[in-house]
Enzyme design. Structure first.
Site, PDB file in Angstrom:
ATOM      1  N   GLU A   1       3.645  11.596   5.696  1.00  7.21           N
ATOM      2  CA  GLU A   1       3.569  11.746   4.237  1.00  7.21           C
ATOM      3  C   GLU A   1       3.052  13.121   3.915  1.00  7.21           C
ATOM      4  O   GLU A   1       2.051  13.568   4.504  1.00  7.21           O
ATOM      5  CB  GLU A   1       2.571  10.726   3.692  1.00  7.21           C
TER       6      GLU A   1
ATOM      7  N   HIS B   1      -0.792  10.577   6.261  1.00  3.94           N
ATOM      8  CA  HIS B   1      -0.700  11.554   5.170  1.00  3.94           C
ATOM      9  C   HIS B   1      -1.718  12.653   5.454  1.00  3.94           C
ATOM     10  O   HIS B   1      -2.927  12.408   5.417  1.00  3.94           O
ATOM     11  CB  HIS B   1      -1.012  10.845   3.845  1.00  3.94           C
TER      12      HIS B   1
ATOM     13  N   GLU C   1      11.090   5.526  -1.284  1.00  6.79           N
ATOM     14  CA  GLU C   1      10.042   4.502  -1.181  1.00  6.79           C
ATOM     15  C   GLU C   1       9.635   4.165  -2.599  1.00  6.79           C
ATOM     16  O   GLU C   1       9.114   5.023  -3.325  1.00  6.79           O
ATOM     17  CB  GLU C   1       8.843   5.008  -0.373  1.00  6.79           C
TER      18      GLU C   1
ATOM     19  N   HIS D   1       2.446   0.837  -1.435  1.00 12.30           N
ATOM     20  CA  HIS D   1       1.241   1.110  -2.227  1.00 12.30           C
ATOM     21  C   HIS D   1       0.713  -0.170  -2.869  1.00 12.30           C
ATOM     22  O   HIS D   1       1.374  -0.779  -3.686  1.00 12.30           O
ATOM     23  CB  HIS D   1       1.478   2.173  -3.314  1.00 12.30           C
TER      24      HIS D   1
ATOM     25  N   ARG E   1      -8.941  15.356   3.675  1.00 15.77           N
ATOM     26  CA  ARG E   1     -10.072  14.456   3.415  1.00 15.77           C
ATOM     27  C   ARG E   1     -10.145  13.285   4.394  1.00 15.77           C
ATOM     28  O   ARG E   1     -11.195  12.704   4.588  1.00 15.77           O
ATOM     29  CB  ARG E   1     -10.036  13.936   1.979  1.00 15.77           C
TER      30      ARG E   1
HETATM   31  N1  PXP Z   1       3.122   4.558   0.608  1.00 19.75           N
HETATM   32  C1  PXP Z   1       2.698   5.750   0.137  1.00 19.75           C
HETATM   33  C2  PXP Z   1       3.722   6.774  -0.216  1.00 19.75           C
HETATM   34  C3  PXP Z   1       1.323   6.027   0.014  1.00 19.75           C
HETATM   35  O1  PXP Z   1       0.913   7.213  -0.450  1.00 19.75           O
HETATM   36  C4  PXP Z   1       0.404   5.045   0.427  1.00 19.75           C
HETATM   37  C5  PXP Z   1      -1.076   5.278   0.400  1.00 19.75           C
HETATM   38  O2  PXP Z   1      -1.515   6.083  -0.520  1.00 19.75           O
HETATM   39  C6  PXP Z   1       0.891   3.831   0.908  1.00 19.75           C
HETATM   40  C7  PXP Z   1       2.256   3.605   0.985  1.00 19.75           C
HETATM   41  C8  PXP Z   1      -0.029   2.753   1.360  1.00 19.75           C
HETATM   42  O3  PXP Z   1      -0.749   2.263   0.288  1.00 19.75           O
HETATM   43  P1  PXP Z   1      -1.915   1.210   0.557  1.00 19.75           P
HETATM   44  O4  PXP Z   1      -2.958   1.925   1.341  1.00 19.75           O
HETATM   45  O5  PXP Z   1      -2.352   0.832  -0.800  1.00 19.75           O
HETATM   46  O6  PXP Z   1      -1.296   0.085   1.317  1.00 19.75           O
END
Ligand code: PXP
Length: 252
Positions: free
Chosen positions: A85, A58, A166, A206, A64
């Site tokens: 992302e 991302h 997603e 997430h 950052r």
């Molecule tokens: N999917 C998306 C769209 C995300 O923005 C993120 C991280 O912010 C993740 C998956 C992965 O999340 P995590 O780091 O909590 O596994």
């Protein structure tokens, strides 16, 4: 003879490797070789070698964690798929069209949040998001929309002909040790079922970790899980290869 479903794919989000690097080397040029560690490219390649099916990065507006050069180097040297992302800004759309990742995942982005906190409001921004989906499709890039398991958002994603969604698993992950867990899991289950019926490919991500994954994999129609924080955290103790392999074992 009934066929078993294909294994769920694992996309590793390497943003938090970059977070760790930025904690010390924020103002360094990133081409100082081994001095600037840990390198998200080396981390991504190690994830692939251990069996990751894709890498997610991302590039945030405020840069950052992941930097432009990280994305470029991973895109050039990786052997699996890059899921880029991005926020729905003109800058990021232009960047993605130049980068040509295998897929983009459109996410909401606000400067205050530590990580992506909520799903994209597709239903409320149909015109803008529809334009981006169309531009990516035209460029041969698969679009995924990061949305809450909300029927209104799922319907809107299908209407815009986004090939993938997603599902945001954050509310479920947050409720894991609380009373709302079964309800959140059921909401995800219903969302995945509805999305599949509408012809959408269903990914999720997430807050997924080595504990809640056992329940997450019971959701229907999952194509890929995107997991970052938990894998990066576990890698500190067991190494990245073991961390990836242990997560993969839940998906087979
Ligand atoms: N999917 C998306 C769209 C995300 O923005 C993120 C991280 O912010 C993740 C998956 C992965 O999340 P995590 O780091 O909590 O596994």
């Amino acid at each position: 003879m009934s066929q078993s479903p294909p294994p769920i794919l694992l996309g590793v989000n390497v943003d938090h490797c970059a977070t760790l690097r930025q904690a010390r080397y924020r103002s360094h040029a990133l081409d100082h070789g081994d001095e600037v560690e840990p390198d998200p490219l080396a981390f991504a390649l190690a994830c692939e070698a251990a069996g990751a099916d894709g890498i997610t990065m991302h590039l945030r507006e405020d840069r950052r964690h992941v930097q432009d050069s990280d994305v470029q180097r991973v895109r050039e040297q990786m052997t699996t798929r890059l899921n880029f992302e991005m926020a729905c800004t003109p800058e990021m759309v232009a960047y993605a069209l130049r980068l040509k990742p295998h897929s983009v995942c459109l996410v909401p982005e606000s400067r205050e949040e530590i990580t992506t906190e909520g799903g994209l409001n597709v239903a409320g921004k149909k015109e803008r998001i529809g334009e981006i989906v169309a531009a990516m499709t035209e460029a041969g890039i698969t679009t995924s929309l990061f949305i809450d398991p909300d029927p209104v958002q799922i319907e809107a994603a299908a209407e815009l002909r986004s090939p993938w969604i997603e599902l945001h698993t954050g509310a479920y992950a947050n409720a894991y040790y609380h009373a709302g867990r079964a309800r959140e899991l059921e909401t995800l289950r219903a969302g995945a079922e509805m999305a599949h019926q509408l012809g959408l490919t269903v990914n999720a991500g997430h807050g997924i970790n080595y504990t809640n994954i056992a329940e997450v994999v019971t959701l229907p129609h999952l194509h890929e899980l995107n997991i970052g924080h938990s894998i990066v955290s576990r890698a500190l103790f067991v190494g990245i290869a073991t961390a990836v392999k242990e997560m993969k074992a839940f998906l087979l």
